[in-house]
Write a protein that holds these residues in place. Structure first.
Motif, PDB file in Angstrom:
ATOM      1  N   PRO A 185       0.822  -1.226   0.000  1.00  0.00           N
ATOM      2  CA  PRO A 185       0.000   0.000   0.000  1.00  0.00           C
ATOM      3  C   PRO A 185       0.847   1.263   0.000  1.00  0.00           C
ATOM      4  CG  PRO A 185      -0.895  -1.607   1.543  1.00  0.00           C
ATOM      5  CD  PRO A 185       0.426  -2.158   1.071  1.00  0.00           C
ATOM      6  N   GLY A 186       0.582   2.111  -0.984  1.00  0.00           N
ATOM      7  CA  GLY A 186       1.290   3.369  -1.071  1.00  0.00           C
ATOM      8  C   GLY A 186       2.615   3.311  -1.797  1.00  0.00           C
ATOM      9  N   TYR A 187       3.044   2.095  -2.190  1.00  0.00           N
ATOM     10  CA  TYR A 187       4.356   1.949  -2.825  1.00  0.00           C
ATOM     11  C   TYR A 187       4.295   1.193  -4.157  1.00  0.00           C
ATOM     12  CZ  TYR A 187       6.394   3.678   1.493  1.00  0.00           C
ATOM     13  OH  TYR A 187       6.736   4.464   2.570  1.00  0.00           O
ATOM     14  N   GLY A 188       3.113   1.009  -4.689  1.00  0.00           N
ATOM     15  CA  GLY A 188       3.012   0.380  -5.990  1.00  0.00           C
ATOM     16  C   GLY A 188       3.253  -1.122  -5.940  1.00  0.00           C
ATOM     17  N   ALA A 189       3.718  -1.663  -7.060  1.00  0.00           N
ATOM     18  CA  ALA A 189       3.866  -3.109  -7.189  1.00  0.00           C
ATOM     19  C   ALA A 189       5.087  -3.458  -8.023  1.00  0.00           C
ATOM     20  CB  ALA A 189       2.609  -3.707  -7.822  1.00  0.00           C
ATOM     21  N   GLU A 190       5.505  -4.706  -7.913  1.00  0.00           N
ATOM     22  CA  GLU A 190       6.570  -5.263  -8.731  1.00  0.00           C
ATOM     23  C   GLU A 190       6.113  -6.638  -9.219  1.00  0.00           C
ATOM     24  OE1 GLU A 190       9.508  -4.067  -9.672  1.00  0.00           O
ATOM     25  OE2 GLU A 190       9.499  -2.202  -8.496  1.00  0.00           O
ATOM     26  N   GLU A 191       6.532  -7.000 -10.433  1.00  0.00           N
ATOM     27  CA  GLU A 191       6.190  -8.302 -10.995  1.00  0.00           C
ATOM     28  C   GLU A 191       7.454  -9.084 -11.301  1.00  0.00           C
ATOM     29  OE1 GLU A 191       3.632  -8.088 -14.365  1.00  0.00           O
ATOM     30  OE2 GLU A 191       2.003  -7.070 -13.274  1.00  0.00           O
ATOM     31  N   ALA A 192       7.317 -10.418 -11.296  1.00  0.00           N
ATOM     32  CA  ALA A 192       8.447 -11.281 -11.628  1.00  0.00           C
ATOM     33  C   ALA A 192       7.921 -12.617 -12.124  1.00  0.00           C
ATOM     34  CB  ALA A 192       9.363 -11.481 -10.426  1.00  0.00           C
ATOM     35  N   GLU A 193       8.769 -13.308 -12.884  1.00  0.00           N
ATOM     36  CA  GLU A 193       8.431 -14.628 -13.403  1.00  0.00           C
ATOM     37  C   GLU A 193       9.225 -15.703 -12.686  1.00  0.00           C
ATOM     38  OE1 GLU A 193       9.228 -14.654 -17.553  1.00  0.00           O
ATOM     39  OE2 GLU A 193       7.406 -13.560 -18.091  1.00  0.00           O
ATOM     40  N   GLY A 194       8.686 -16.919 -12.691  1.00  0.00           N
ATOM     41  CA  GLY A 194       9.394 -18.050 -12.114  1.00  0.00           C
ATOM     42  C   GLY A 194       8.779 -19.356 -12.578  1.00  0.00           C
ATOM     43  N   LYS A 195       9.538 -20.420 -12.480  1.00  0.00           N
ATOM     44  CA  LYS A 195       9.048 -21.737 -12.895  1.00  0.00           C
ATOM     45  C   LYS A 195       8.122 -22.352 -11.855  1.00  0.00           C
ATOM     46  CE  LYS A 195      13.145 -22.537 -15.628  1.00  0.00           C
ATOM     47  NZ  LYS A 195      14.375 -23.310 -15.783  1.00  0.00           N
ATOM     48  N   ALA A 196       8.087 -21.767 -10.676  1.00  0.00           N
ATOM     49  CA  ALA A 196       7.143 -22.127  -9.636  1.00  0.00           C
ATOM     50  C   ALA A 196       6.595 -20.833  -9.055  1.00  0.00           C
ATOM     51  CB  ALA A 196       7.820 -22.964  -8.544  1.00  0.00           C
ATOM     52  N   GLU A 237       7.219 -15.425  -6.523  1.00  0.00           N
ATOM     53  CA  GLU A 237       6.945 -14.564  -5.370  1.00  0.00           C
ATOM     54  C   GLU A 237       8.237 -14.071  -4.730  1.00  0.00           C
ATOM     55  OE1 GLU A 237       2.691 -16.533  -3.894  1.00  0.00           O
ATOM     56  OE2 GLU A 237       4.573 -17.051  -2.885  1.00  0.00           O
ATOM     57  N   GLN A 238       9.196 -14.969  -4.581  1.00  0.00           N
ATOM     58  CA  GLN A 238      10.465 -14.582  -3.972  1.00  0.00           C
ATOM     59  C   GLN A 238      11.187 -13.522  -4.812  1.00  0.00           C
ATOM     60  OE1 GLN A 238      11.866 -15.217  -1.135  1.00  0.00           O
ATOM     61  NE2 GLN A 238      10.711 -16.920  -0.302  1.00  0.00           N
ATOM     62  N   THR A 239      11.187 -13.722  -6.131  1.00  0.00           N
ATOM     63  CA  THR A 239      11.869 -12.764  -7.001  1.00  0.00           C
ATOM     64  C   THR A 239      11.167 -11.411  -6.981  1.00  0.00           C
ATOM     65  OG1 THR A 239      12.587 -14.573  -8.449  1.00  0.00           O
ATOM     66  CG2 THR A 239      12.697 -12.346  -9.347  1.00  0.00           C
ATOM     67  N   ALA A 240       9.832 -11.433  -7.025  1.00  0.00           N
ATOM     68  CA  ALA A 240       9.075 -10.184  -6.971  1.00  0.00           C
ATOM     69  C   ALA A 240       9.311  -9.466  -5.643  1.00  0.00           C
ATOM     70  CB  ALA A 240       7.585 -10.464  -7.169  1.00  0.00           C
ATOM     71  N   ALA A 241       9.324 -10.236  -4.546  1.00  0.00           N
ATOM     72  CA  ALA A 241       9.570  -9.652  -3.230  1.00  0.00           C
ATOM     73  C   ALA A 241      10.960  -9.035  -3.162  1.00  0.00           C
ATOM     74  CB  ALA A 241       9.410 -10.713  -2.144  1.00  0.00           C
ATOM     75  N   GLY A 242      11.942  -9.723  -3.732  1.00  0.00           N
ATOM     76  CA  GLY A 242      13.300  -9.184  -3.741  1.00  0.00           C
ATOM     77  C   GLY A 242      13.391  -7.891  -4.525  1.00  0.00           C
ATOM     78  N   ASN A 243      12.699  -7.848  -5.675  1.00  0.00           N
ATOM     79  CA  ASN A 243      12.691  -6.620  -6.481  1.00  0.00           C
ATOM     80  C   ASN A 243      12.053  -5.465  -5.715  1.00  0.00           C
ATOM     81  OD1 ASN A 243      13.828  -8.084  -8.564  1.00  0.00           O
ATOM     82  ND2 ASN A 243      11.908  -8.386  -9.664  1.00  0.00           N
ATOM     83  N   MET A 244      10.933  -5.764  -5.056  1.00  0.00           N
ATOM     84  CA  MET A 244      10.238  -4.738  -4.297  1.00  0.00           C
ATOM     85  C   MET A 244      11.082  -4.254  -3.122  1.00  0.00           C
ATOM     86  SD  MET A 244       7.600  -2.795  -3.667  1.00  0.00           S
ATOM     87  CE  MET A 244       6.050  -3.367  -4.406  1.00  0.00           C
TER      88      MET A 244
END
Length: 231
Positions: A197-208, A213-220
């Protein structure tokens, strides 16, 4: 790609493996945009290479870190077999210029991290099928042992780190959403979005989904830490 092709010889020298079955090497370097022309692609080999790599890296971790609990080993494994790591290895081997694309994909070329990661896994499978597990182990050990040396402490779980960051600031829990799924049934690719909330979003791809989720969380988390580095 003939057996006397100097480019092929140079590639095999970088890989540290001379192929008895050159068809395996060709398949490992062929993007699916050429498969419609009856040439096949790296996708089936990539499916196998993912499992071979996981086995070999897991065995390396058990040997290198005999006293670590399973949770730490899992975090190390996830970091060592994720897309970014595979793409890094592929770039070190200069694989981008070796990948064969259909005309529609040529503009994208071989610098796409997802494609580089897939080709790297396909090459591991190609070596395995060409000469067995010992040959595949030799290839993986040469490229992944230096990565173990670079990371003496277990990598931090990105989802946990992001949750700690948001909760400490009263922002609540990050929200994860699967926004797309692509690829063949035997090797799906998940696209996940994480939002704060208040900080937008990040997207990521993965084979699982968990990997995505882990990659997107790391980017964020990296973005938020950079924005608030002076706090």
């Amino acid at each position: 790609m003939s057996s006397s092709d100097p480019d092929r010889a140079a590639l095999e020298a970088r890989l540290g493996h001379n192929f008895a079955n050159r068809r395996l090497l060709e398949l490992a370097l062929t993007h699916r945009s050429l498969s419609q022309a009856g040439k096949g692609s790296y996708e089936r080999l990539e499916f196998l290479g993912d499992r071979v790599l996981g086995l070999l890296v897991a065995d390396m971790l058990l040997t290198r870190f005999p006293k670590e609990p399973e949770g730490h080993l899992s975090r190390r494994l996830n970091a060592l077999v994720r897309q970014e790591t595979l793409a890094k290895v592929a770039r070190g081997l200069e694989l981008g210029g070796e990948i064969r694309f259909g005309t529609s994909e040529e503009a994208e070329g071989g610098d796409n991290p997802a494609i580089l990661a897939d080709v790297c896994e396909a090459l591991i499978a190609a070596i395995y099928r060409d000469a067995g597990l010992e040959a595949a182990s030799k290839f993986v050990t040469a490229r992944w042992e230096p990565l173990l040396d670079d990371n003496q402490t277990p990598p931090r779980d990105a989802k946990s780190g992001l949750q700690e960051w948001t909760m400490a600031r009263g922002l609540g829990l990050p929200q994860y959403e699967e926004v797309a799924r692509s690829g063949p049934d035997h090797a799906p690719v998940f696209t996940v979005r994480v939002s704060v909330p208040g900080y937008g979003a990040e997207e990521a791809e993965g084979k699982a989904k968990r990997q995505a989720e882990q990659t997107a969380a790391g980017n964020m988390l990296r973005r938020l830490q950079k924005e608030h580095e002076n706090e």
